[in-house]
Scaffold this motif. Structure first.
Motif, mmCIF file in Angstrom:
data_model
loop_
_atom_site.group_PDB
_atom_site.id
_atom_site.type_symbol
_atom_site.label_atom_id
_atom_site.label_comp_id
_atom_site.label_asym_id
_atom_site.label_seq_id
_atom_site.Cartn_x
_atom_site.Cartn_y
_atom_site.Cartn_z
ATOM 1 N N GLY A 1 -2.431 9.153 -8.399
ATOM 2 C CA GLY A 1 -1.284 9.469 -9.458
ATOM 3 C C GLY A 1 0.099 9.273 -8.505
ATOM 4 N N LEU A 2 1.112 9.246 -9.020
ATOM 5 C CA LEU A 2 2.595 9.382 -8.424
ATOM 6 C C LEU A 2 2.872 10.704 -8.471
ATOM 7 N N THR A 3 2.886 11.519 -7.412
ATOM 8 C CA THR A 3 2.900 12.791 -7.213
ATOM 9 C C THR A 3 4.412 13.084 -7.402
ATOM 10 N N CYS A 4 5.348 11.989 -7.386
ATOM 11 C CA CYS A 4 6.902 12.167 -7.635
ATOM 12 C C CYS A 4 7.114 12.537 -9.068
ATOM 13 N N GLY A 5 6.044 12.415 -10.136
ATOM 14 C CA GLY A 5 6.153 12.680 -11.384
ATOM 15 C C GLY A 5 6.621 11.346 -12.245
ATOM 16 N N GLY A 6 6.647 10.125 -11.837
ATOM 17 C CA GLY A 6 6.908 8.929 -12.323
ATOM 18 C C GLY A 6 5.671 8.244 -12.937
ATOM 19 N N ALA A 7 5.848 6.862 -13.426
ATOM 20 C CA ALA A 7 4.814 6.363 -14.081
ATOM 21 C C ALA A 7 5.080 4.720 -13.611
ATOM 22 N N ILE A 8 4.230 4.007 -13.276
ATOM 23 C CA ILE A 8 4.462 2.500 -13.027
ATOM 24 C C ILE A 8 3.178 1.716 -13.536
ATOM 25 N N GLU A 9 3.564 0.432 -14.129
ATOM 26 C CA GLU A 9 2.514 -0.245 -14.713
ATOM 27 C C GLU A 9 2.660 -1.330 -13.635
ATOM 28 N N VAL A 10 1.310 -1.819 -13.216
ATOM 29 C CA VAL A 10 1.446 -3.440 -12.371
ATOM 30 C C VAL A 10 0.556 -4.169 -13.155
ATOM 31 N N LEU A 11 1.036 -5.249 -12.866
ATOM 32 C CA LEU A 11 0.254 -6.709 -13.248
ATOM 33 C C LEU A 11 -0.409 -7.129 -11.901
ATOM 34 N N VAL A 12 -1.676 -7.385 -12.103
ATOM 35 C CA VAL A 12 -2.599 -7.882 -10.695
ATOM 36 C C VAL A 12 -2.801 -9.047 -10.988
ATOM 37 N N THR A 13 -2.701 -10.333 -10.267
ATOM 38 C CA THR A 13 -2.843 -11.415 -10.261
ATOM 39 C C THR A 13 -3.443 -12.308 -9.191
ATOM 40 N N PRO A 14 -4.564 -12.908 -9.255
ATOM 41 C CA PRO A 14 -5.189 -13.836 -8.118
ATOM 42 C C PRO A 14 -4.308 -15.010 -8.009
ATOM 43 N N VAL A 15 -4.229 -15.447 -6.616
ATOM 44 C CA VAL A 15 -3.226 -16.652 -6.204
ATOM 45 C C VAL A 15 -4.109 -17.395 -5.631
ATOM 46 N N THR A 16 -4.657 -18.605 -6.043
ATOM 47 C CA THR A 16 -5.564 -19.399 -5.179
ATOM 48 C C THR A 16 -5.172 -20.595 -5.196
ATOM 49 N N ARG A 17 -5.905 -21.887 -4.624
ATOM 50 C CA ARG A 17 -5.290 -23.004 -4.633
ATOM 51 C C ARG A 17 -5.072 -23.684 -5.858
ATOM 52 N N GLU A 18 -5.579 -23.302 -6.952
ATOM 53 C CA GLU A 18 -5.620 -23.437 -8.314
ATOM 54 C C GLU A 18 -4.393 -23.212 -8.923
ATOM 55 N N SER A 19 -3.739 -22.189 -8.442
ATOM 56 C CA SER A 19 -2.608 -21.516 -9.083
ATOM 57 C C SER A 19 -1.345 -22.075 -8.890
ATOM 58 N N ARG A 20 -1.144 -23.440 -9.315
ATOM 59 C CA ARG A 20 0.003 -24.428 -8.915
ATOM 60 C C ARG A 20 1.504 -23.576 -9.205
ATOM 61 N N LEU A 21 1.277 -23.213 -10.620
ATOM 62 C CA LEU A 21 2.722 -22.889 -10.803
ATOM 63 C C LEU A 21 3.135 -21.519 -9.995
ATOM 64 N N LEU A 22 2.228 -20.557 -9.781
ATOM 65 C CA LEU A 22 2.722 -19.385 -9.063
ATOM 66 C C LEU A 22 3.184 -19.935 -7.436
ATOM 67 N N ARG A 23 2.274 -20.755 -7.089
ATOM 68 C CA ARG A 23 2.546 -21.257 -5.728
ATOM 69 C C ARG A 23 4.042 -22.042 -5.727
ATOM 70 N N ASP A 24 4.353 -22.780 -6.783
ATOM 71 C CA ASP A 24 5.643 -23.582 -6.834
ATOM 72 C C ASP A 24 6.678 -22.587 -7.015
#
Length: 371
Positions: A88-111
């Protein structure tokens, strides 16, 4: 993920696959703003940060898992008695994260990474809430309003035509303003990252205080221009860190150069024949900050001259003079910190007061702006 586009573009060029965790929302005293990112490659190498250390280990594990199973996930980390000293965040805050794989097929993310690393103006929008098959679906929007999508991979979907049209319009509006943040539309939530050229700091007056301010401006991520009408003082030898050095009358240069709502203007010329024509131009421009160096007596004389030049009280109220916060600064370097502190406070809505005993939020909402 555009937060670390330069490093990730290098990984792409080296043929590496990796997963990226991007902060998509933050509340309370979360230490990193939306857009902050951490990436892990298949060898376990790490770049970036999403929390300043609080939950990096758990996010690392999510990235490793995403690389293994190819799945995009959204995960929330917040403060609780059970997880405060685990993940957890001991500072008292909160975050949400988006986790995305980026491979050789991820053309748009690479662009998107390639464009951002070259200094291009782009917005990357990704679905963070909605039908499961749409999670992570990307949309790349360019400065001219054109956009790119990619064919959905097996088992994945894509927004329909109406959703896509509205997403392009809204993301382009955010890009124009240089904003990074969340977009709600038609049953979908998208996270939009805007990558725009660095904001400008224009420093007028080639004095020793200007040299320190140029260095500080670079540290804050500004594209810094030094302008002075005196060629003997405005030299590369005296201002090696400046992105541009302009020899011209300050008001004439300001009249012809590009400024916008993120531009900061620092007038250190301390000479009425430069200050008054320059400030007459500056205070009529929709820029973020206008500050002028000088004693209180100089300020009073300058205000009188500006009124005589036709400026009204509303325009004069925008002038930060004497420039900077009261830190007791004496040296050029201390004065530069004082000026930078005032610029940050003006940009983020800070009070400039000590945090000790203040009770005000440490991390303010609405600060997720591409700087």
């Amino acid at each position: 993920m555009l937060d670390i586009a330069g490093e990730l573009a290098d990984w792409v060029a080296q043929g590496r696959d990796f997963a990226v965790a991007t902060v998509i929302s933050a509340s309370g005293s979360a230490p990193r703003a939306p857009g902050a990112a951490l990436a892990v490659d298949t060898e376990g190498a790490v770049i970036g940060s999403v929390s300043g250390g609080c939950v990096e280990g758990a996010v690392y594990d999510l990235c490793v898992q995403s690389l293994q199973d190819g799945e995009t996930v959204v995960e929330r980390f917040g403060y609780s008695d059970e997880d405060a000293f685990a993940v957890g965040l001991t500072c008292g805050g909160a975050i949400e994260v988006l986790v995305t794989p980026v491979t050789r097929e991820s053309r748009l993310l690479r662009d998107a990474l390639a464009a951002a690393s070259r200094g291009g103006t782009v917005a990357l929008a990704r679905v963070t809430q909605g039908p499961e098959e749409l999670l992570g679906s990307p949309l790349l929007v360019h400065a001219d309003g054109t956009y790119e999508t990619e064919a959905p991979r097996e088992g994945r979907g894509a927004p329909d035509a109406a959703q896509r049209t509205r997403a392009v319009t809204e993301a382009h509006a955010m890009l124009t303003e240089g904003r990074t943040g969340t977009l709600e539309l038609d049953g979908l939530t998208l996270f939009v990252e805007s990558e725009v050229p660095a904001p400008r700091m224009i420093v007028f007056g080639a004095i020793d205080f200007a040299a320190a301010l140029v260095r500080t401006g670079k540290l804050l991520g500004y594209h810094v221009t030094l302008c002075d009408a005196r060629a003997v003082f405005a030299t590369r030898a005296r201002f090696p860190e400046a992105d541009e050095i302009v020899v011209d009358w300050p008001h004439r240069y300001l009249r012809r150069t590009r400024t916008d709502g993120r531009t900061v203007l620092c007038v250190l010329t301390h000479d009425a024949k430069f200050d008054v024509p320059l400030l007459t131009e500056a205070l009529r421009l929709p820029v973020a900050y206008v500050g002028a160096m000088g004693s209180r007596r100089t300020h009073e004389d300058r205000e009188r001259r500006l009124r005589e030049a036709g400026l009204g009280e509303r325009e004069l109220a925008r002038l930060r003079s004497p420039i900077g916060l009261d830190l007791g600064a004496r040296t050029p370097e201390e004065t530069a910190v004082s000026i930078a502190a005032e610029i940050i406070a003006a940009r983020q809505g800070g009070t400039g007061l000590p945090l000790t005993g203040s009770g005000t939020p440490i991390h303010r909402k609405g600060a997720a702006v591409a700087a």
